[in-house]
Design a protein around this motif. Structure first.
Motif, PDB file in Angstrom:
ATOM      1  N   UNK A 118       0.838  -1.190   0.000  1.00 48.35           N
ATOM      2  CA  UNK A 118       0.000   0.000   0.000  1.00 48.35           C
ATOM      3  C   UNK A 118       0.881   1.252   0.000  1.00 48.35           C
ATOM      4  N   UNK A 119       0.552   2.182  -0.875  1.00 53.95           N
ATOM      5  CA  UNK A 119       1.380   3.376  -1.078  1.00 53.95           C
ATOM      6  C   UNK A 119       0.821   4.586  -0.329  1.00 53.95           C
ATOM      7  N   UNK A 120      -0.480   4.736  -0.273  1.00 57.83           N
ATOM      8  CA  UNK A 120      -1.080   5.859   0.447  1.00 57.83           C
ATOM      9  C   UNK A 120      -2.440   6.215  -0.113  1.00 57.83           C
ATOM     10  N   UNK A 121      -3.120   7.112   0.564  1.00 56.87           N
ATOM     11  CA  UNK A 121      -4.398   7.635   0.082  1.00 56.87           C
ATOM     12  C   UNK A 121      -4.452   9.126   0.339  1.00 56.87           C
ATOM     13  N   UNK A 122      -5.304   9.808  -0.390  1.00 54.75           N
ATOM     14  CA  UNK A 122      -5.415  11.256  -0.312  1.00 54.75           C
ATOM     15  C   UNK A 122      -6.617  11.708   0.511  1.00 54.75           C
ATOM     16  N   UNK A 123      -7.575  10.810   0.702  1.00 54.57           N
ATOM     17  CA  UNK A 123      -8.853  11.222   1.237  1.00 54.57           C
ATOM     18  C   UNK A 123      -9.480  10.107   2.069  1.00 54.57           C
ATOM     19  N   UNK A 124     -10.612  10.413   2.650  1.00 60.40           N
ATOM     20  CA  UNK A 124     -11.452   9.423   3.333  1.00 60.40           C
ATOM     21  C   UNK A 124     -12.779   9.367   2.603  1.00 60.40           C
ATOM     22  N   UNK A 125     -13.460   8.245   2.686  1.00 61.30           N
ATOM     23  CA  UNK A 125     -14.664   8.057   1.876  1.00 61.30           C
ATOM     24  C   UNK A 125     -15.885   7.708   2.721  1.00 61.30           C
ATOM     25  N   UNK A 126     -16.269   8.635   3.592  1.00 58.34           N
ATOM     26  CA  UNK A 126     -17.565   8.479   4.243  1.00 58.34           C
ATOM     27  C   UNK A 126     -18.646   8.581   3.174  1.00 58.34           C
ATOM     28  N   UNK A 127     -19.787   8.001   3.453  1.00 59.31           N
ATOM     29  CA  UNK A 127     -20.801   7.820   2.427  1.00 59.31           C
ATOM     30  C   UNK A 127     -22.068   8.611   2.706  1.00 59.31           C
ATOM     31  N   UNK A 128     -22.819   8.845   1.639  1.00 52.34           N
ATOM     32  CA  UNK A 128     -24.165   9.388   1.747  1.00 52.34           C
ATOM     33  C   UNK A 128     -25.087   8.550   0.865  1.00 52.34           C
ATOM     34  N   UNK A 129     -26.360   8.631   1.146  1.00 54.80           N
ATOM     35  CA  UNK A 129     -27.388   7.941   0.363  1.00 54.80           C
ATOM     36  C   UNK A 129     -28.343   9.002  -0.150  1.00 54.80           C
ATOM     37  N   UNK A 130     -28.371   9.178  -1.482  1.00 55.64           N
ATOM     38  CA  UNK A 130     -29.256  10.198  -2.039  1.00 55.64           C
ATOM     39  C   UNK A 130     -30.455   9.582  -2.746  1.00 55.64           C
ATOM     40  N   UNK A 131     -31.513  10.359  -2.823  1.00 58.52           N
ATOM     41  CA  UNK A 131     -32.777   9.949  -3.437  1.00 58.52           C
ATOM     42  C   UNK A 131     -33.313  11.111  -4.260  1.00 58.52           C
ATOM     43  N   UNK A 132     -33.886  10.821  -5.406  1.00 57.98           N
ATOM     44  CA  UNK A 132     -34.545  11.880  -6.171  1.00 57.98           C
ATOM     45  C   UNK A 132     -35.630  12.515  -5.313  1.00 57.98           C
ATOM     46  N   UNK A 133     -35.687  13.833  -5.340  1.00 54.11           N
ATOM     47  CA  UNK A 133     -36.631  14.555  -4.479  1.00 54.11           C
ATOM     48  C   UNK A 133     -38.081  14.322  -4.872  1.00 54.11           C
ATOM     49  N   UNK A 134     -38.334  13.959  -6.138  1.00 52.12           N
ATOM     50  CA  UNK A 134     -39.711  13.721  -6.558  1.00 52.12           C
ATOM     51  C   UNK A 134     -40.187  12.306  -6.243  1.00 52.12           C
ATOM     52  N   UNK A 135     -39.314  11.490  -5.635  1.00 54.32           N
ATOM     53  CA  UNK A 135     -39.712  10.148  -5.205  1.00 54.32           C
ATOM     54  C   UNK A 135     -40.496  10.245  -3.891  1.00 54.32           C
ATOM     55  N   UNK A 136     -41.346   9.271  -3.592  1.00 54.94           N
ATOM     56  CA  UNK A 136     -42.182   9.347  -2.388  1.00 54.94           C
ATOM     57  C   UNK A 136     -41.463   8.982  -1.094  1.00 54.94           C
ATOM     58  N   UNK A 137     -40.143   8.809  -1.148  1.00 52.84           N
ATOM     59  CA  UNK A 137     -39.381   8.391   0.031  1.00 52.84           C
ATOM     60  C   UNK A 137     -38.629   9.596   0.587  1.00 52.84           C
TER      61      UNK A 137
END
Length: 342
Positions: A118-137
């Motif tokens: 392993x050489x290294x990383x530049x960032x961290x990758x926390x996640x999000x969950x997106x949904x289209x706003x016109x969906x009923x959820x």
């Protein structure tokens, strides 16, 4: 006299070593094999490294990026592990969650993440969950109660977004229809615009750092339903974390441990590695050049301009993390297999 002679010999040895490194990388080309299609944040990080890392390597080699998408970057990882020459001229940039395919025993895996250099990383990758706003959820609770599950797009079973969807399904009981096989995140986003799918799990920084999300945010085209950091991101202060949701739904302790293992991929970020068997002196040199790149004013300025948030880790730190995440109890591994669909 002996000490003076030893010091002189040490200087001669170090100079010879540096000259050998200079002569090796002089006029050479280093490849970064990215496990995804062009346009996504993995590809953007690789190309940013390619523009700056070479000047910190003795001999100043040219660095190019080769995209090798497929199976959530398993194809690229297999290639770097067993096909690429271990000469320090080929690096890989896989999914942050590539270790999960090995942990759960997927048959297509032909690598051992503990044996990569392993050489290294530049960032961290926390996640999000997106949904289209016109969906009923409008919340995760709406998805849990839904009679018709939303269709969410993903690249493959090793992707961090897919694993987030599976956590929502298996740990919280959300009903989601996973549409698999997209070659990269850009293709999923186009599918969302077309209405082919309406949701996606993804890394938080691309969501706030590039198109189409910047424009989507201004238009209110999508909304976030959850995020995976321990604390709410300052850019999404009204969006509950997965840990808050587990508290709300009284998730058992063993399930919480499984979630912690799966979400450990955030610490890998957008990592680079070299094949097993790469000479130790070249691994050391590549790690040092990566670390120097993380302090390079030109790289930092370009990352800031591109809204690419920096949070680097060294190759040594990633090497330890790879060993740690692979050291799990049978019970945790079995639960992880279930979440991964094994």
């Amino acid at each position: 006299m002996k000490r003076t002679l030893f010091a002189l010999l040490l200087v001669v040895f170090l100079n010879a070593s540096l000259q050998a490194q200079d002569s090796f990388y002089q006029s050479k080309t280093v490849r970064i094999v990215v496990g995804f299609t062009p346009g996504g944040f993995y590809d953007r990080w690789a190309r940013l490294l390619a523009r700056h890392m070479g000047k910190h390597i003795p001999g100043n080699p040219e660095i190019i990026v080769q995209n090798m998408p497929g199976a959530g970057s398993v194809i690229a990882a297999n290639y770097v592990y067993s096909v690429a020459k271990p000469d320090g001229l080929t690096l890989g940039m896989p999914s942050a969650n590539i270790y999960m395919d090995q942990l759960v025993g997927r048959g297509e895996v032909k690598f051992d993440v503990r044996k990569f250099n392993w050489i290294g990383t530049q960032d961290k990758r926390h996640l999000v969950f997106y949904m289209r706003s016109d969906a009923p959820y409008k919340s995760i609770g709406d998805i849990i109660k839904a009679k018709e599950p939303p269709k969410c797009g993903e690249t493959g079973t090793t992707s961090s977004g897919y694993l987030l969807l599976r956590i929502l399904q298996e740990i919280l009981g959300a009903k989601i229809h996973n549409v698999m096989g997209y070659p990269g995140g850009a293709e999923i986003d186009l599918a969302v615009e077309r209405g082919e799918v309406i949701c996606r799990g993804m890394s938080v920084d691309p969501y706030f750092g590039r198109e189409p999300f910047i424009s989507w945010g201004k238009k209110g085209f999508v909304r976030l339903l959850t995020q995976t950091g321990r604390k709410r991101d300052a850019r999404a202060p009204d969006v509950p974390t997965i840990y808050e949701l587990m508290d709300q739904y009284k998730t058992p302790e063993i399930s919480r441990r499984v979630v912690q293992v799966i979400l450990a991929g955030a610490e890998f970020g957008s990592p680079t590695f070299a094949p097993p068997g790469t000479p130790a002196d070249r691994v050391k040199l590549l790690r040092e050049s990566h670390a120097k790149s993380m302090r390079d004013p030109e790289l930092l300025a370009e990352a800031k301009k591109g809204r690419m948030d920096m949070d680097p880790s060294t190759g040594e730190e990633l090497q330890s993390l790879a060993i740690e995440v692979m050291s799990q109890s049978p019970e945790v591994i079995e639960r992880a297999k279930k979440i991964s669909g094994i």
